[in-house]
Design an enzyme around this catalytic site. Structure first.
Site, mmCIF file in Angstrom:
data_model
loop_
_atom_site.group_PDB
_atom_site.id
_atom_site.type_symbol
_atom_site.label_atom_id
_atom_site.label_comp_id
_atom_site.label_asym_id
_atom_site.label_seq_id
_atom_site.Cartn_x
_atom_site.Cartn_y
_atom_site.Cartn_z
ATOM 1 N N SER A 1 0.846 -1.198 0.000
ATOM 2 C CA SER A 1 0.000 0.000 0.000
ATOM 3 C C SER A 1 0.876 1.240 0.000
ATOM 4 O O SER A 1 2.098 1.170 0.173
ATOM 5 C CB SER A 1 -0.932 0.017 1.221
ATOM 6 O OG SER A 1 -0.175 0.054 2.427
ATOM 7 N N ILE B 1 3.188 4.380 -0.355
ATOM 8 C CA ILE B 1 4.413 4.664 -1.091
ATOM 9 C C ILE B 1 5.046 3.381 -1.612
ATOM 10 O O ILE B 1 5.522 3.324 -2.746
ATOM 11 C CB ILE B 1 5.401 5.441 -0.198
ATOM 12 C CG1 ILE B 1 4.829 6.824 0.145
ATOM 13 C CG2 ILE B 1 6.754 5.585 -0.880
ATOM 14 C CD1 ILE B 1 5.616 7.575 1.206
ATOM 15 N N ASN C 1 0.098 -8.382 5.897
ATOM 16 C CA ASN C 1 -1.270 -8.813 5.619
ATOM 17 C C ASN C 1 -1.344 -9.475 4.250
ATOM 18 O O ASN C 1 -1.168 -8.815 3.225
ATOM 19 C CB ASN C 1 -2.207 -7.605 5.692
ATOM 20 C CG ASN C 1 -3.665 -7.985 5.569
ATOM 21 O OD1 ASN C 1 -4.105 -8.462 4.530
ATOM 22 N ND2 ASN C 1 -4.425 -7.761 6.630
ATOM 23 N N ARG D 1 -3.862 -7.924 1.731
ATOM 24 C CA ARG D 1 -3.427 -6.668 1.122
ATOM 25 C C ARG D 1 -2.360 -6.906 0.061
ATOM 26 O O ARG D 1 -2.325 -6.211 -0.958
ATOM 27 C CB ARG D 1 -2.914 -5.703 2.188
ATOM 28 C CG ARG D 1 -4.012 -5.061 3.021
ATOM 29 C CD ARG D 1 -3.540 -3.757 3.650
ATOM 30 N NE ARG D 1 -2.396 -3.951 4.526
ATOM 31 C CZ ARG D 1 -2.473 -4.151 5.835
ATOM 32 N NH1 ARG D 1 -3.658 -4.216 6.419
ATOM 33 N NH2 ARG D 1 -1.392 -4.301 6.560
ATOM 34 N N ASP E 1 5.807 -10.339 9.218
ATOM 35 C CA ASP E 1 5.398 -9.461 10.310
ATOM 36 C C ASP E 1 6.646 -9.074 11.093
ATOM 37 O O ASP E 1 7.266 -9.918 11.741
ATOM 38 C CB ASP E 1 4.391 -10.179 11.214
ATOM 39 C CG ASP E 1 3.905 -9.302 12.371
ATOM 40 O OD1 ASP E 1 4.323 -8.126 12.439
ATOM 41 O OD2 ASP E 1 3.109 -9.795 13.193
ATOM 42 N N LYS F 1 21.718 -6.053 8.635
ATOM 43 C CA LYS F 1 22.481 -7.240 9.027
ATOM 44 C C LYS F 1 22.197 -8.430 8.123
ATOM 45 O O LYS F 1 23.116 -9.150 7.709
ATOM 46 C CB LYS F 1 22.146 -7.609 10.480
ATOM 47 C CG LYS F 1 22.843 -8.863 10.985
ATOM 48 C CD LYS F 1 22.445 -9.169 12.423
ATOM 49 C CE LYS F 1 23.134 -10.439 12.934
ATOM 50 N NZ LYS F 1 22.737 -10.746 14.341
ATOM 51 N N SER G 1 12.403 7.462 5.882
ATOM 52 C CA SER G 1 12.579 8.331 7.042
ATOM 53 C C SER G 1 11.356 9.238 7.169
ATOM 54 O O SER G 1 10.230 8.809 6.941
ATOM 55 C CB SER G 1 13.881 9.126 6.868
ATOM 56 O OG SER G 1 14.082 10.005 7.940
ATOM 57 N N THR H 1 -1.765 8.894 1.946
ATOM 58 C CA THR H 1 -1.813 7.441 1.796
ATOM 59 C C THR H 1 -3.011 6.896 2.570
ATOM 60 O O THR H 1 -3.789 7.654 3.152
ATOM 61 C CB THR H 1 -0.526 6.792 2.343
ATOM 62 O OG1 THR H 1 -0.506 6.940 3.781
ATOM 63 C CG2 THR H 1 0.717 7.437 1.751
#
Length: 253
Positions: A16, A18, A39, A42, A65, A129, A147, A194
């Site tokens: 969803s 961006i 999800n 989605r 998740d 990592k 950010s 959004t």
């Protein structure tokens, strides 16, 4: 202009907003796209929408998740699934996942930090990592985080989220040193319309118009506007350790 056609990208949070816009543009540029979100429904919906808009798209969906403290093992599982499904290492990783619902300072508690820490503080470092083991280690490859404008220009009432994005900005620069030659950057959006703004409604349209009228450009950003910055950072093989602002001139006001 450098091309990313034929390269492989994983977008974490790409179902969803961006992230979905980045996925759509990348598919249009001939990139092999993998989208991961928490999800499954989605993810499937996003894939169908993108495939309808870009019929020739090469796009796969995955679920992950990152809100739990075992997110390192979850990321390792995700990256392995992606490279196995796509048949080779990744060239780019984009992370747009986030909740956007951090509490105010007056409501902030240690428990609130514990609940938000995996996704907002730990996940970027864990991506740094884990991801390189599944990527082409080359200056053409990149990791791009998301950010936020509050990291550079805090606003009253947004202390907690400003702290989170400020930490991410610092992590971005540090990871650029740690992971070189893989490039590490971040996109810093300003207010962007959004799904986090809420379901479509006349009231929402009026609120968005009112907010936009106060901005330098007379409008708020849209996911498709901000997505261009991610595509640019994938293309520009000479940029690393950089925070790219896409905020409609918010720092000038």
């Amino acid at each position: 202009m450098p091309t990313i056609r034929g390269q492989s990208i994983l977008i974490i949070g790409g179902s969803s907003g961006i992230g979905a816009a980045v996925a759509k543009y990348a598919c249009g540029d001939g990139v092999k796209v993998s989208v991961a979100s928490s999800n499954k429904g989605r993810v499937e919906k996003a894939l169908k929408k993108i495939q309808a808009l870009v019929p020739a798209s090469e796009i796969l969906g995955f679920t992950v998740d990152l809100s739990q403290y075992d997110l390192e093992s979850r990321l390792e599982k995700l990256f392995k699934e992606v490279v196995d499904a796509t048949g080779g290492p990744l060239d780019h990783v984009v992370m747009t996942a986030g909740t956007g619902n951090m509490v105010s300072l007056s409501e902030y508690t240690a428990k609130a930090f514990q609940e938000s820490a995996p996704l907002h503080f730990i996940a970027p470092l864990m991506v740094g990592k884990v991801a390189p083991r599944f990527m082409n280690r080359h200056w053409k490859s990149s990791i791009t985080f998301t950010s936020g404008a509050f990291g550079k220009k805090p606003a009253k009432g947004y202390c907690v989220i400003a702290s989170a994005v400020g930490a991410l900005d610092a992590a971005t620069r540090a990871l650029a040193l740690e992971l070189a030659p893989i490039r590490v950057n971040a996109v810093s959006p300003g207010p962007t319309v959004t799904e986090m703004f809420g379901p479509p409604s006349e009231a929402l349209d009026k609120a968005v118009a009112a907010m936009g009228a106060q901005s330098l450009l007379g409008k708020l950003g849209r996911p498709e506007d901000v997505a261009e910055a991610y595509i640019y950072l994938m293309r520009d093989a000479n940029t690393t350790g950089t925070i790219v602002d896409s905020n409609g001139g918010a720092f000038l006001q």
